[in-house]
Scaffold this active site. Structure first.
Site, PDB file in Angstrom:
ATOM      1  N   SER A 139       0.857  -1.186   0.000  1.00  0.00           N
ATOM      2  CA  SER A 139       0.000   0.000   0.000  1.00  0.00           C
ATOM      3  C   SER A 139       0.890   1.231   0.000  1.00  0.00           C
ATOM      4  CB  SER A 139      -0.901   0.026   1.240  1.00  0.00           C
ATOM      5  OG  SER A 139      -1.556   1.278   1.391  1.00  0.00           O
ATOM      6  N   TYR A 152      -2.094  -1.231  10.105  1.00  0.00           N
ATOM      7  CA  TYR A 152      -2.132  -1.442   8.658  1.00  0.00           C
ATOM      8  C   TYR A 152      -0.868  -0.903   7.995  1.00  0.00           C
ATOM      9  CZ  TYR A 152      -3.976  -1.293   3.862  1.00  0.00           C
ATOM     10  OH  TYR A 152      -4.161  -1.444   2.511  1.00  0.00           O
TER      11      TYR A 152
END
Length: 256
Positions: A139, A152
């Site tokens: 990401s 995350y």
């Protein structure tokens, strides 16, 4: 990318979002695909729609025995494994001082441990059978922190470094390992944010292209990285974010 024709691939998290878009691209390129996901009904639907070209494998990527079974089923069904796309991921958000250990473990186990276990067993097969190519989905948050996303962001940063380490170790076995780092992508997982007008506007202020990406715009770069066009690309991190990385992350704290 006609040079993918006749190959065999695994896609984890392949029943929705970016994973699903990768599966569709692979099928269009005449690749047989083992789709790993927890959505049993969607897997059955995909198998029925692409008989002989898709097998659905109900898989919890945080369980090593599930990954071993996935690889074996792929080989048994299609005769080998050439490519793997490790996409499965999700997040339980929370401020660092408030986040439960359970939510931290859920996020890090799924986003990082799940990629490690998948990569481990995909590469183990490839090492013994002439090589292959693997793409891990990290990401933009591997580089850019976000409010309430410590677990995350940390996990995705781990995926990027895991990818680099894998490229270092596996190059001698003719296995290339790369990662894509998506920015904001319009998927069911992001809709809880982007459906709120004020939050969506905050994102758009930071994305020079002024829109979210769509899953197919992530699938194209992913397929490029396994193709022969990327034969000398190894250990790379490809940011696919509409130029977001050159701006910054929105301050979501005011919305929480």
């Amino acid at each position: 990318m006609g040079n993918l024709s006749g190959k065999i691939a695994i896609v984890t998290g392949g029943a929705s979002g970016i994973g699903y878009a990768i599966v569709q691209r692979l099928l269009n390129a005449n690749v047989k695909v083992a789709v790993a996901d927890l959505n049993r009904e969607k897997l059955k639907e995909m198998e029925a729609a692409h008989k002989g070209k898709v097998i659905g494998c109900v898989t919890n990527v945080t369980k090593e025995e599930d990954i071993e079974t996935l690889v074996q089923k792929t080989v048994d069904a299609f005769g080998g494994l050439d490519y793997a796309f490790n996409v499965a991921g999700a997040s339980k958000a929370g401020a660092i001082v408030d986040q439960s250990e359970e939510d931290w473990d859920f996020t890090v186990d799924l986003c990082l441990k799940g990629v490690f276990l998948s990569l481990k067993h995909e590469a183990k097969y490839m090492k013994e059978h002439g090589g292959g190519a693997i793409v891990n989905v990290a990401s933009l948050n591997a580089h850019v922190p976000m409010f309430y996303g410590a677990a995350y962001s940390s996990a995705k940063a781990g995926v990027e470094m895991l990818t680099k380490n894998a490229a270092l170790e596996l190059a001698q076995h003719n296995i290339r390992v790369n990662t894509i780092l998506p920015g904001l992508v319009a998927t069911p997982l992001t809709s809880g944010l982007t459906n709120v007008e004020a939050i969506n506007d905050a994102y758009m202020e930071r994305i020079p292209m002024r829109r979210a990406g769509n899953p197919d715009e992530m699938a194209g770069p992913a397929l490029f990285l396994v193709s022969e066009d990327a034969s000398y690309v190894n250990g790379a991190s490809l940011i696919v974010d509409g130029a977001w990385a050159v701006s910054g992350y929105p301050d979501l704290s005011k919305f929480m």
